[in-house]
Structure formats: C-alpha cells, structure tokens
Design a protein around this motif. Structure first.
Motif, short mmCIF file in Angstrom:
data_model
loop_
_atom_site.label_atom_id
_atom_site.label_comp_id
_atom_site.label_asym_id
_atom_site.label_seq_id
_atom_site.Cartn_x
_atom_site.Cartn_y
_atom_site.Cartn_z
N ALA A 174 0.82 -1.21 0.00
CA ALA A 174 0.00 0.00 0.00
C ALA A 174 0.85 1.25 0.00
O ALA A 174 0.55 2.23 -0.70
N TYR A 175 1.94 1.23 0.77
CA TYR A 175 2.82 2.40 0.83
C TYR A 175 3.46 2.67 -0.54
O TYR A 175 3.54 3.82 -0.98
N LEU A 176 3.88 1.63 -1.22
CA LEU A 176 4.57 1.79 -2.49
C LEU A 176 3.61 2.14 -3.63
O LEU A 176 3.98 2.88 -4.55
N LEU A 177 2.39 1.62 -3.58
CA LEU A 177 1.50 1.72 -4.73
C LEU A 177 0.30 2.63 -4.54
O LEU A 177 -0.31 3.05 -5.52
N ALA A 178 -0.06 2.94 -3.29
CA ALA A 178 -1.33 3.64 -3.07
C ALA A 178 -1.23 4.77 -2.06
O ALA A 178 -2.23 5.10 -1.40
N TRP A 179 -0.05 5.35 -1.91
CA TRP A 179 0.10 6.48 -1.00
C TRP A 179 1.20 7.40 -1.50
O TRP A 179 2.33 6.95 -1.72
N PRO A 180 0.91 8.70 -1.74
CA PRO A 180 1.92 9.61 -2.29
C PRO A 180 2.90 10.17 -1.27
O PRO A 180 3.85 10.84 -1.66
N GLY A 181 2.69 9.92 0.02
CA GLY A 181 3.58 10.46 1.05
C GLY A 181 4.91 9.73 1.10
O GLY A 181 5.10 8.69 0.46
N MET A 182 5.83 10.28 1.88
CA MET A 182 7.18 9.73 1.98
C MET A 182 7.56 9.32 3.41
O MET A 182 8.71 9.01 3.65
N ASP A 183 6.62 9.35 4.33
CA ASP A 183 6.91 8.98 5.72
C ASP A 183 6.63 7.48 5.90
O ASP A 183 5.56 7.09 6.36
N ALA A 238 -1.58 7.94 7.82
CA ALA A 238 -1.17 8.62 6.59
C ALA A 238 -1.38 10.12 6.78
O ALA A 238 -2.51 10.60 6.71
N GLU A 239 -0.29 10.83 7.03
CA GLU A 239 -0.39 12.27 7.27
C GLU A 239 -0.61 12.99 5.94
O GLU A 239 0.03 12.68 4.94
N PRO A 240 -1.51 13.99 5.91
CA PRO A 240 -1.75 14.75 4.66
C PRO A 240 -0.48 15.40 4.14
O PRO A 240 0.40 15.80 4.91
N ILE A 241 -0.40 15.51 2.81
CA ILE A 241 0.77 16.12 2.18
C ILE A 241 0.82 17.61 2.48
O ILE A 241 1.89 18.18 2.72
N TRP A 253 4.04 22.89 3.80
CA TRP A 253 3.97 22.68 2.35
C TRP A 253 4.68 21.39 1.96
O TRP A 253 5.81 21.15 2.33
N ASN A 254 3.99 20.55 1.21
CA ASN A 254 4.56 19.31 0.66
C ASN A 254 5.38 18.55 1.70
O ASN A 254 6.59 18.39 1.58
N LEU A 255 4.68 18.06 2.72
CA LEU A 255 5.35 17.39 3.83
C LEU A 255 6.02 16.09 3.40
O LEU A 255 6.91 15.60 4.09
#
Length: 324
Positions: free
Chosen positions: A98-107, A186-189, A207-209
């Motif tokens: 899910a982290y690799l394919l379905a979440w745009p965050g980097m944390d 999943a923290e908002p970007i 901005w862009n977390l």
C-alpha cells in the motif's frame, strides 16, 4: 611445565589467535559487503529510473516526458524510504504494498507502523477535501477555457493552479483520509500552508510534507551534524531547486537555473527572517511574518514556473486532457 611444553602451548595459542583473526576478518568483510549490497538495493531505483526517463526525452512530447520523469524520481525516492524502513518496523506485507503503490507520502515509518491508534477523520475534513478537488477541476476545465486565447500564460497559470488543487490539496488529502479511516497513519501532504506566519513554517511544517520528511532524513539530519542546522537547511533548498529544475526546465528545454534560483531565494528568505535584523522586525511571526512570507513566495514565482514551462509543457498538457 617444561620448555618443550611451553613452546607447544605458545604455538597452540598463536594458531588459535590466528584462526580467530581470520574468522573475524571473514565475518567483518562479509558484513561490510552485505551492508554495501543492501545500500545499493535502496539507491538503485533512484539512480536508474530518472536516467532511463531522460534517455527517452527526444522520443516523447514534452508534457509526457515531464510526467514520466516526475514519476521516475518519485518512485525512486519512495523506494528508498521504504527500503530503509521495511526491516526496522514490523508490519504486514500489505502495508508495504500500500505504501509503495497507493500512498503519495514519503513517511514510511508512520505508514508502516501500527503501534499508534489513528482517530477517524471528521466529516468536515472530508467535505473540505472534496471542495478543494472540485474547485481545482472547475479552474482547470472551466475557468482556464474561458480566458481569451490571446493570454496563453494566464490560461496556463490557471490550469496549474487547478492541477495543484486537484492533486496536492484534494485527491492526496482524500487518499490520506481513506487510509486514516481504516487505522493507517497517513499524514496529509499539505497542512494549511497559508496559515503559516513565516517562510520557515511554510516550507518546514506545512507545504509538501512528503518532500520535507524525505529531505529531513536524507539531507538535513546528516548535514546538520557536520555544518549546523542553518547550512543544512540551505542545502535542502538547493536540492529542491535542482530537482524542480530537472522536472520543469529539462522538459521545457529552457529556463534552466530559474527554479533553482527560486529556491535559493527561499533559503535566503528563511535566513533573513531568522537573523537578528529579521527578529527585530518580527519577520518570523504574526502579520509581518505572513506578509514577508507572501512576498518571497509570490514575487519570484515566475522563476519557478517560467514561461518556457507554461508554453511548452503545461498548455500542450491541458489540450491533451481537453482543458482547452
């Protein structure tokens, strides 16, 4: 013990010590080689994917190349964050996927870990995210089209504003809320960036977390130990500028260096508001801080999204998606 016995004992000890040293050297060498191979596994995608995208530059329309290059950099950096967190944090396999394919965050640490409870998002947050997505779609597909064709830069800027609302403020927020609703942290970007009262707060906490978390771990933390937090923070702006130059100027085949200059100005602005003179003027908080922030963000923004990018990349992209 006789002299002969003492010699035998010394020979045995020397032989045992030699075998121990050989065993230690073999194991240390093996550990070092494994560690090196492990690091290569983490850095390989970010080393290869952008180069593969650049190799296709002349085969693709500029806007297609821009998106492919952006995704190549994004996926390479995302893999790197996951690679470093995957063994450190116990988690089920579905969280990695899910982290690799379905979440745009980097944390990666926060997303993979299930150690902290995650509260369900309030209905008002859902409504606001839907409103921002809808507003972006209206700007992109309705308002931009209504602008006269003789003002292409204004058309392009309106389209970019709509795209930012759709992605960073709308869709990414909705994805974060979906994950939070099933207990994933999943923290908002974006975190209400216009509520910032200083340039440092805008770039560092709102901005862009996703990039902020990535840059903090890869650039700021190691450089801060050696050069101090001020210099490390400036290096983060340099890195951000170079990445934006790569994704913006290279597809546009023009405006080289302008996005980097924009972020150098942001770094200079943060240094100014943290200086004694800036503190005396109140540039790091309150109304004065907000006004100082807006001047530094808005006045040089044409360096970031320069006309070559708008005319050669954004407008053709808008035509491709029938926004014009």
């Amino acid at each position: 013990m006789s002299g002969h016995g003492r010699r035998l004992a010394r020979n045995f000890e020397d032989s045992h010590s030699s075998r121990g040293n050989i065993w230690y050297k073999i194991n240390v060498d093996a550990t070092d080689k494994f560690s090196t191979a492990y690091e290569i596994g983490g850095w390989l995608p970010i080393s290869v994917l952008p180069l593969a995208a650049v190799a296709c530059r002349n085969l693709l329309p500029p806007w297609v190349f821009m998106w492919i290059l952006a995704f190549a950099i994004f996926l390479g950096l995302k893999w790197l964050t996951w690679w470093h967190a995957r063994l450190r944090i116990a988690h089920p396999a579905w969280r990695s996927a899910a982290y690799l394919l379905a979440w745009p965050g980097m944390d990666a640490d926060a997303f993979l870990s299930a150690s902290q409870p995650v509260p369900s998002p309030a209905p008002a947050i859902w409504l606001w995210a839907i409103f921002e997505t809808s507003s972006g779609a209206i700007l992109l597909w309705v308002v931009a089209r209504s602008i006269p064709a003789g003002q292409p830069l204004l058309r392009g800027w309106m389209g970019m504003l709509g795209l930012i609302l759709i992605l960073h403020f709308g869709s990414f927020q909705i994805i974060a809320l979906l994950w939070q609703s099933i207990g994933v942290r999943a923290e908002p970007i974006m975190s209400a960036p216009l509520r910032s009262t200083s340039l440092a707060e805008f770039w560092g906490r709102r901005w862009n977390l996703g990039f902020r978390q990535l840059a903090h771990g890869l650039i700021f933390r190691p450089l801060s130990r050696r050069f101090g937090p001020g210099a490390a923070g400036f290096f983060v702006f340099v890195a951000s500028g170079l990445i934006h130059d790569l994704v913006i100027s290279l597809p546009a085949r023009g405006g080289y260096g302008l996005p980097t200059l924009y972020f150098l100005l942001q770094g200079a602005g943060v240094a100014a508001e943290r200086s004694r003179f800036g503190a005396r003027l109140g540039l790091g908080h309150g109304v004065s801080g907000w006004c100082f922030m807006m001047v530094f963000l808005v006045v040089p923004v044409f360096f970031l999204f320069h006309p070559w990018f708008v005319m050669r990349v954004i407008l053709p992209f808008m035509r491709a998606i029938h926004a014009l």
